[in-house]
Design a protein around this motif. Structure first.
Motif, PDB file in Angstrom:
ATOM      1  N   THR A   1       5.025  81.196  -9.109  1.00 12.59           N
ATOM      2  CA  THR A   1       3.894  82.055 -10.181  1.00 12.59           C
ATOM      3  C   THR A   1       2.937  80.773 -10.423  1.00 12.59           C
ATOM      4  OG1 THR A   1       5.048  81.394 -12.060  1.00 12.59           O
ATOM      5  CG2 THR A   1       5.976  83.365 -11.168  1.00 12.59           C
ATOM      6  N   ASP A   2       1.846  81.345 -10.797  1.00 12.30           N
ATOM      7  CA  ASP A   2       0.886  80.610 -11.371  1.00 12.30           C
ATOM      8  C   ASP A   2       1.016  80.418 -13.040  1.00 12.30           C
ATOM      9  OD1 ASP A   2      -1.541  79.239 -12.489  1.00 12.30           O
ATOM     10  OD2 ASP A   2      -2.816  80.625 -11.882  1.00 12.30           O
ATOM     11  N   HIS A   3       1.987  79.284 -13.274  1.00 13.01           N
ATOM     12  CA  HIS A   3       2.540  79.435 -14.544  1.00 13.01           C
ATOM     13  C   HIS A   3       2.002  78.459 -15.729  1.00 13.01           C
ATOM     14  CE1 HIS A   3       5.804  79.593 -17.416  1.00 13.01           C
ATOM     15  NE2 HIS A   3       5.713  78.203 -17.560  1.00 13.01           N
ATOM     16  N   SER A   4       1.943  78.759 -16.860  1.00 17.38           N
ATOM     17  CA  SER A   4       1.216  78.115 -17.867  1.00 17.38           C
ATOM     18  C   SER A   4       2.188  78.215 -19.061  1.00 17.38           C
ATOM     19  CB  SER A   4       0.000  78.556 -18.369  1.00 17.38           C
ATOM     20  OG  SER A   4      -1.112  78.719 -17.353  1.00 17.38           O
ATOM     21  N   THR A   5       2.296  77.011 -19.963  1.00 14.26           N
ATOM     22  CA  THR A   5       2.856  77.046 -21.242  1.00 14.26           C
ATOM     23  C   THR A   5       1.673  76.841 -22.157  1.00 14.26           C
ATOM     24  OG1 THR A   5       4.732  75.961 -20.191  1.00 14.26           O
ATOM     25  CG2 THR A   5       4.566  75.623 -22.346  1.00 14.26           C
ATOM     26  N   VAL A   6       1.629  77.821 -23.141  1.00 12.55           N
ATOM     27  CA  VAL A   6       0.928  77.863 -24.318  1.00 12.55           C
ATOM     28  C   VAL A   6       1.465  76.811 -25.396  1.00 12.55           C
ATOM     29  CG1 VAL A   6      -0.177  79.113 -25.991  1.00 12.55           C
ATOM     30  CG2 VAL A   6      -0.008  80.118 -23.729  1.00 12.55           C
ATOM     31  N   VAL A   7       0.934  75.951 -25.720  1.00 14.30           N
ATOM     32  CA  VAL A   7       1.542  74.801 -26.675  1.00 14.30           C
ATOM     33  C   VAL A   7       0.699  75.291 -27.857  1.00 14.30           C
ATOM     34  CG1 VAL A   7       2.119  72.591 -27.139  1.00 14.30           C
ATOM     35  CG2 VAL A   7       2.058  73.323 -24.700  1.00 14.30           C
TER      36      VAL A   7
END
Length: 618
Positions: A334-340
């Motif tokens: 996936t095109d993965h992101s972590t919202v911090v």
């Protein structure tokens, strides 16, 4: 996904039957509709007839041009008018069937399929729909209003009596914009709120009820008729374990892939747990099949800036999610992101107020609500639709109470052993004596067990596990779905929950517990389905709940907010300041999860009282 509202009244002077009332009633329906603006940021519409008014706020997902609402069967002289929220995933098949029956379509929206389906099947339409939905249909010829809610209650729908009829809305705040209704709370409402039993029907608000999941209301001149078109039933299970795994795989695969249709950007919520990873893997595979091998699904996780350093386990959390989510994203592609998120941003009064306003309730889970609200805000910058793994624990037996001998043997709702009797709020002693929540819980529990369907000859283990699953699906799940709906829609984001597909729920409910736990742990069948779709580390990771911040400065700030809340006399009329004092005085790093949750709810109580200004009749 949208917001719906309106009313029906057969009092002769209520609507546009007298000169001057057109303008007045148009103003009322517009005001009610305006309260749903965050649920539907893309468009607004109202329809006003002789005995009924419908309002709609739209979040455009399918057929942005054609799906305008309220939708009428014909524009010149409407006979049927619809205000609809949600998604019907089998609308293509229903459209084809309706065309064969002679119906013509002006749009390609699922909204029109619901409208034409009512013309063909009347209230029998509800049995044919697959999806998450809540809608209102005014039938001019029959002079009746139909309110329908999906089987699991994914989409909310509230109603209240007015003179000569009822008002309705996706959220209670829409009802309070009607001149005959106002926010009022009595002892029964506080029992509903602070008992943590999640009853179907009654609400915190006096006079306001929910249309039950799988339920419909017909309102006409002869009164109100309620009907449940769907409920869980007990059926024999005849398949062996391999056949059961194959059927579960087919059902999960079907529901995940069916819920990908959208004319707007779509993503997945990927926590790094089994539920979301299986769902994300199936969705990513379907996108590649549809759009080519280079297509990549966006996926999102949430974290806190201090979590890697300050994480400490508690009764609900066994580990840090972010590394597992990142590994799952790489594995799936996936095109993965972590919202911090900054933990201290969760103390911002405006964020917290937005959450309380969205929920219309003082009962939430504090920083976990605020962080979810902020996560959805970040996701909405890139996507309009998200897939979520809600209900997998209820469907497949993931919670500790399915496996803990003390919880299995307890003669009460099992989640109360986790949340604690006072986690909702230590109540002012005078109020507690009046509410008698313990007695209310005992009576409600007995009634809840009576409602559980059983098969003749069930052994004690299967009998009890069926009770625990029924309680979880019909009660505990309700507050999770409310939370996800309110906080996502407050950011204009549609969240879909494939594990709530009623066919999957029915099949799993009737699968023997021995199969659901055949490998000696939670969610055995889903783990079987997920083999090959997820990293081994995720497949065999213990159950982990939604993350909470562990930053001591957040806890210290929460204590300060709670002290300020308890300075208000209106808060002290409900909360027991003496019982809460040790949590206010404790060292922030020593505060237990239960103590902190009580402080969170005291703060939310003060915000709720300030925003709604409810009349308390105790």
């Amino acid at each position: 996904m949208c917001g719906i509202t309106g009313w029906v009244s057969f009092r002769p002077d209520t609507l546009a039957t007298q000169a001057g009332h057109d303008l007045q009633n148009a103003g009322v329906i517009e005001a009610m509709t305006a309260t749903m603006a965050r649920r539907g940021p893309d468009a607004a519409g109202v329809w006003l007839g002789t005995h009924a008014a419908l309002g709609h706020r739209r979040l455009s997902v399918l057929d942005p041009v054609g799906g305008v609402q309220p939708m009428a069967d014909r524009p010149d002289r409407p006979g049927v008018v619809l205000s609809y929220s949600g998604e019907v995933y089998n609308h293509h098949r229903l459209r084809a069937e309706l065309r064969r029956l002679g119906h013509e379509f002006r749009t390609r929206s699922d909204t029109e399929v619901v409208l034409r389906g009512y013309q063909q099947w009347g209230t029998g339409l509800a049995d044919r729909l697959e999806g998450m939905y809540a809608f209102a249909i005014w039938d001019e010829h029959r002079e009746q209003l139909l309110l329908v809610r999906d089987r699991l209650g994914v989409k909310p729908l509230f109603w209240a009596r007015i003179d000569g009829g009822v008002a309705f809305g996706s959220e209670p705040k829409a009802l309070f914009a009607h001149p005959e209704l106002s926010p009022r709370v009595d002892a029964d409402g506080l029992r509903e709120a602070y008992s943590l039993l999640f009853n179907t029907g009654p609400t915190l608000w006096a006079g306001v009820r929910e249309v039950p999941p799988g339920g419909l209301l017909v309102i006409g001149r002869d009164g109100i008729r309620e009907h449940r078109y769907w409920e869980l039933t007990a059926r024999p299970h005849t398949a062996d374990l391999p056949g059961t795994v194959e059927q579960v795989r087919s059902l999960v695969n079907h529901t995940a892939r069916a819920q990908l249709e959208a004319d707007v950007p779509l993503c997945s919520l990927l926590s790094g747990g089994l539920d979301s990873t299986v769902l994300t893997a199936l969705a990513a595979d379907e996108l590649r099949l549809t759009y080519g091998t280079q297509a990549r699904l966006r996926s999102y996780a949430v974290d806190y800036s201090d979590q890697a350093e300050s994480f400490t386990g508690d009764v609900l959390r066994t580990g840090h999610d972010t590394p597992y989510a990142a590994e799952a994203g790489r594995f799936i592609g996936t095109d993965h992101s972590t919202v911090v998120l900054d933990p201290l941003a969760l103390l911002d009064p405006e964020h917290r107020r937005a959450v309380v306003v969205a929920r219309d309730s003082p009962i939430g889970v504090g920083d976990m609500d605020t962080s979810l609200y902020l996560l959805f805000g970040e996701i909405r910058r890139h996507s309009t639709v998200a897939l979520s793994g809600e209900a997998a624990d209820e469907v497949f037996g993931g919670y500790p109470w399915f496996h803990n001998p003390a919880a299995i043997a307890a003669e009460t709702f099992p989640w109360l052993l986790v949340t604690g009797d006072e986690a909702a709020m230590p109540l002012n002693p005078e109020l507690a004596a009046e509410l008698r929540i313990g007695e209310f819980r005992d009576a409600t529990y007995r009634d809840a067990l009576v409602a559980v369907p059983h098969l003749d000859g069930e052994d004690p283990t299967e009998h009890r596990q069926r009770e625990l699953q029924h309680l979880s699906l019909t009660r505990w799940l309700r507050q999770l779905l409310h939370r996800k709906d309110r906080l996502s829609m407050a950011q204009g984001l549609e969240v879909r929950v494939p594990y709530c597909d009623h066919r999957l729920v029915e099949y799993a409910f009737n699968t023997p517990w021995s199969m659901k736990s055949h490998d000696g742990r939670e969610k055995s069948l889903l783990r079987d389905v997920g083999t090959g779709m997820a990293p081994e580390s995720v497949l065999y990771r213990p159950k982990n709940h939604y993350p909470a911040t562990h930053h001591p400065e957040y806890t210290r700030g929460l204590q300060q907010l709670a002290r300020a809340a308890l300075d208000l006399s209106a808060v002290r009329e409900i909360a027991d300041a003496a019982v809460l004092k040790p949590a206010l005085d404790a060292a922030p790093e020593r505060l237990s999860w239960g103590q902190r949750l009580r402080l969170e709810r005291v703060v939310d109580l003060s915000l709720w009282l300030d925003h709604h200004r409810p009349t308390l009749t105790l």
